[in-house]
Motif scaffolding. Structure first.
Motif, short mmCIF file in Angstrom:
data_model
loop_
_atom_site.label_atom_id
_atom_site.label_comp_id
_atom_site.label_asym_id
_atom_site.label_seq_id
_atom_site.Cartn_x
_atom_site.Cartn_y
_atom_site.Cartn_z
N LEU A 209 0.82 -1.21 0.00
CA LEU A 209 0.00 0.00 0.00
C LEU A 209 0.85 1.27 0.00
O LEU A 209 0.30 2.37 -0.01
CB LEU A 209 -0.91 0.03 1.24
N CYS A 210 2.18 1.10 0.02
CA CYS A 210 3.12 2.23 0.07
C CYS A 210 3.08 2.94 1.42
O CYS A 210 3.33 4.15 1.52
CB CYS A 210 2.86 3.25 -1.05
N MET A 211 2.77 2.21 2.48
CA MET A 211 2.70 2.79 3.81
C MET A 211 4.07 2.77 4.47
O MET A 211 4.82 1.80 4.34
CB MET A 211 1.70 2.00 4.66
N ALA A 212 4.42 3.85 5.15
CA ALA A 212 5.71 3.93 5.84
C ALA A 212 5.79 2.91 6.96
O ALA A 212 4.77 2.57 7.58
CB ALA A 212 5.91 5.34 6.40
N GLU A 213 7.00 2.41 7.23
CA GLU A 213 7.17 1.37 8.24
C GLU A 213 6.81 1.84 9.64
O GLU A 213 6.40 1.05 10.48
CB GLU A 213 8.61 0.85 8.23
N ASP A 214 6.99 3.15 9.89
CA ASP A 214 6.69 3.67 11.23
C ASP A 214 5.34 4.37 11.30
O ASP A 214 5.07 5.12 12.23
CB ASP A 214 7.79 4.63 11.67
N ASP A 215 4.49 4.11 10.32
CA ASP A 215 3.16 4.72 10.31
C ASP A 215 2.28 4.02 11.34
O ASP A 215 2.07 2.80 11.26
CB ASP A 215 2.54 4.61 8.91
N PRO A 216 1.75 4.75 12.33
CA PRO A 216 0.89 4.11 13.34
C PRO A 216 -0.40 3.53 12.76
O PRO A 216 -1.06 2.71 13.41
CB PRO A 216 0.58 5.24 14.33
#
Length: 581
Positions: A71-78
């Motif tokens: 989904l292209c979500m950052a690894e540290d995205d809560p």
């Protein structure tokens, strides 16, 4: 006391015996401690519910580790933990509905790996591929959030619309007609390719630190296979009997949980001693900020990531996951019923179960979990191990799932599991899914050249085609962008290509029923009760009825024509009737 009975069976033995004093106990109750309609004491319900919860949490948590990078979500995205919370919340709701008014078997309905294969095929389309790392690093937090949410909206719409197929075939009572064409040689490639198609995701996670990944699957093998019968002593106090030692089969029930805890401790030691460089995926503090940024309480709601969007290519791609889940769930119904000492589930219960599962998948899509729902095979296995088949226990587990779905910080804990540990778990989990599919080969004649040809082609060709499609996503040019997208997704979904190949070839190439495995499969899937056993099931005929309103339903004659009504009177359900019989 059975050797593989419930680990705290010494605690429950007195309750069990007293609950059986005032009722008829037939031969089916010998190996079951609590049957479907039994209600254990609340404190035992809580413990047994926790067992089921811990059994399914590993599979639930594994899905976002594959989904969120796509989904292209950052690894540290809560928001990663929010997705887990949403999955658990929907799982609790759907499971409660299924056990109460659905098939009414003690089955857990939750997220499934089967939907990840078409999901990755959809997100591999040119318009959904993630931008380069350079572009991602320059994006603002708001734009980065919109980047993954627009993809989630596409998945949500595709999942919700494709689930209508399952709702129609379930509540419409046409499951039997579909299963006439879905043979063991259709099931094998469909289910097996779910695990095989995800080997690259397992490799990516495991390769971040092969030592820790290897330690993970070595420990998991040790706990689940070599030490499954090893009992550990625990201290138990009971009023009137005082303190005593009971022996608990810890490794049989919680091998995954124990493995994660041990390897997580090792990663923490390596982190504290600085044996791993800063920001290494194996460090236990690499994503610790997710817990800090997650709120304590959060109530998931439909459309949380925006209004779902719908595309034909996405819907048809997700339909492959729906078909795989439908066939897999139906195979669990008679198995679970036998484990619980209950009669085979009648047709109306099967129809309702599949219809409710489709409704659950639709809700999971609308809620924005990025996945559908399916029967958890792991929890079916837990019933066989613990000999506890009470639906009340599963309903208590629903309360735990809903509670964790609301408490976001608790869900965030699972997101910070070091990546190589997850990779090691994947190596075992995806292999087990593949093996589950291959287990259907026990019904077919493997000495038949016809069967070997169908099996080999339907397993190998989808991998070849889908691998080529992944490298050449722009190869199809029909003059219509919509048709290009539809064909690209369909030809990139291994479980769909494999299932269609196996189904088509097995139904057109001549072969006897015994050779194709239809005779043995018919016995496995027969959902009608033999006449010689009918009498002993008469007193339990209400197991699959609705909990309320049955007097009214029986007074209405028209309800006998509804495929999902308990008063429905169809022909005995046996989709693979042998021509020779």
């Amino acid at each position: 006391m059975p050797e593989n009975g419930l680990q705290l069976s010494e605690i429950t033995l007195d309750n069990t015996l007293s609950s059986f004093d005032n009722r008829d106990v037939d031969s089916r109750k010998v190996d079951i401690i609590y049957g479907i309609d039994d209600t254990p004491p609340w404190y035992l319900c809580l413990f047994m519910a926790l067992q089921h919860y811990l059994t399914m949490i590993g599979a639930i948590v594994s899905i976002p580790f594959i989904l969120t990078p796509a989904l292209c979500m950052a690894e540290d995205d809560p928001a990663r933990s929010y997705i887990i919370s949403t999955m658990l919340f929907v799982t609790g709701i759907v499971t409660f509905v299924q056990t109460t008014v659905g098939c009414r078997l003690p089955l857990v309905q939750g997220g499934t790996i089967s939907f990840l294969v078409p999901t990755l095929a959809i997100l591999n389309l040119p318009q959904w591929k993630c931008p380069s790392n350079e572009i991602l690093s320059e994006m603002s937090p708001e734009n980065r959030t919109e980047l993954w949410q627009v993809r989630m909206r596409e998945l949500s719409g595709a999942i919700a619309v494709s689930a209508t197929f399952q709702i129609i075939v379930g509540f419409g009572g046409i499951i039997g007609y579909i299963l006439k064409f879905i043979t063991p040689l259709t099931i094998v490639p469909t289910v097996s390719l779910v695990g095989l198609s995800l080997f690259e995701n397992a490799a990516d996670a495991a390769s971040t630190h092969w030592g820790i990944s290897a330690g993970t699957f070595i420990l998991l093998t040790l706990f689940s296979q070599l030490m499954s019968n090893v009992k550990v002593p625990i201290i138990h106090y009971k009023k009137g009997n005082g303190i005593r030692i009971i022996w608990f089969e810890l490794f049989k029930l919680f091998p995954v949980l124990l493995t994660i805890i041990v390897m997580w401790i090792i990663c923490t030691i390596l982190t504290v001693t600085d044996a791993l460089p800063v920001s290494h995926p194996a460090r236990s503090d690499s994503k610790i900020n997710i817990i800090e940024q997650s709120p304590w309480f959060r109530l998931p709601y439909p459309g949380e990531w925006g209004v779902p969007t719908v595309s034909l290519s996405g819907v048809l791609g997700m339909l492959a996951g729906v078909l795989a889940c439908t066939v897999e769930s139906i195979s669990y119904y008679p198995t679970t019923s036998r484990m619980c000492g209950a009669p085979p589930p009648p047709v109306h219960a099967i129809n309702r179960g599949i219809g409710i599962e489709g409704l659950g998948t639709m809700l999971a899509g609308l809620w924005g979990s990025g996945n559908g729902t399916n029967t958890f095979g792991e929890n079916v296995g837990t019933i066989g191990v613990t000999k506890v088949g009470s639906r009340r226990v599963i309903q208590w587990a629903c309360a735990l799932m809903i509670l964790q779905g609301i408490v976001s910080k608790f869900a965030a804990i699972f997101i910070i599991i070091p990546e190589p540990i997850v990779g090691g778990i994947f190596c075992v989990m995806f292999g087990m899914i593949c093996a589950f599919g291959l287990s259907a080969l026990q019904y077919v004649d493997l000495n038949s050249a016809r069967n070997l040809y169908i099996l080999g082609f339907s397993m190998f060709f989808p991998l070849v085609l889908c691998k080529w499609m992944a490298k050449n996503p722009d190869v199809i040019h029909t003059g219509s962008d919509l048709l290009d997208s539809v064909l690209t997704v369909l030809l990139s979904t291994t479980i769909l290509v494999g299932g269609l190949c196996g189904c088509f070839l097995d139904n057109i190439i001549p072969g006897t029923d015994a050779e194709r495995g239809l005779e043995a499969w018919a016995k496995q899937m027969a959902l009608s009760t033999p006449k010689d056993e009918q009498e002993k099931f008469n007193h339990e005929s209400n197991i699959f009825d609705f909990p309320i309103g049955m007097d009214l339903i029986r007074r209405w004659s028209w309800t006998s024509y509804l495929p999902f009504s308990p008063t429905y009177k169809p022909k005995p359900f046996c989709p693979y009737q042998s021509k020779q019989s």
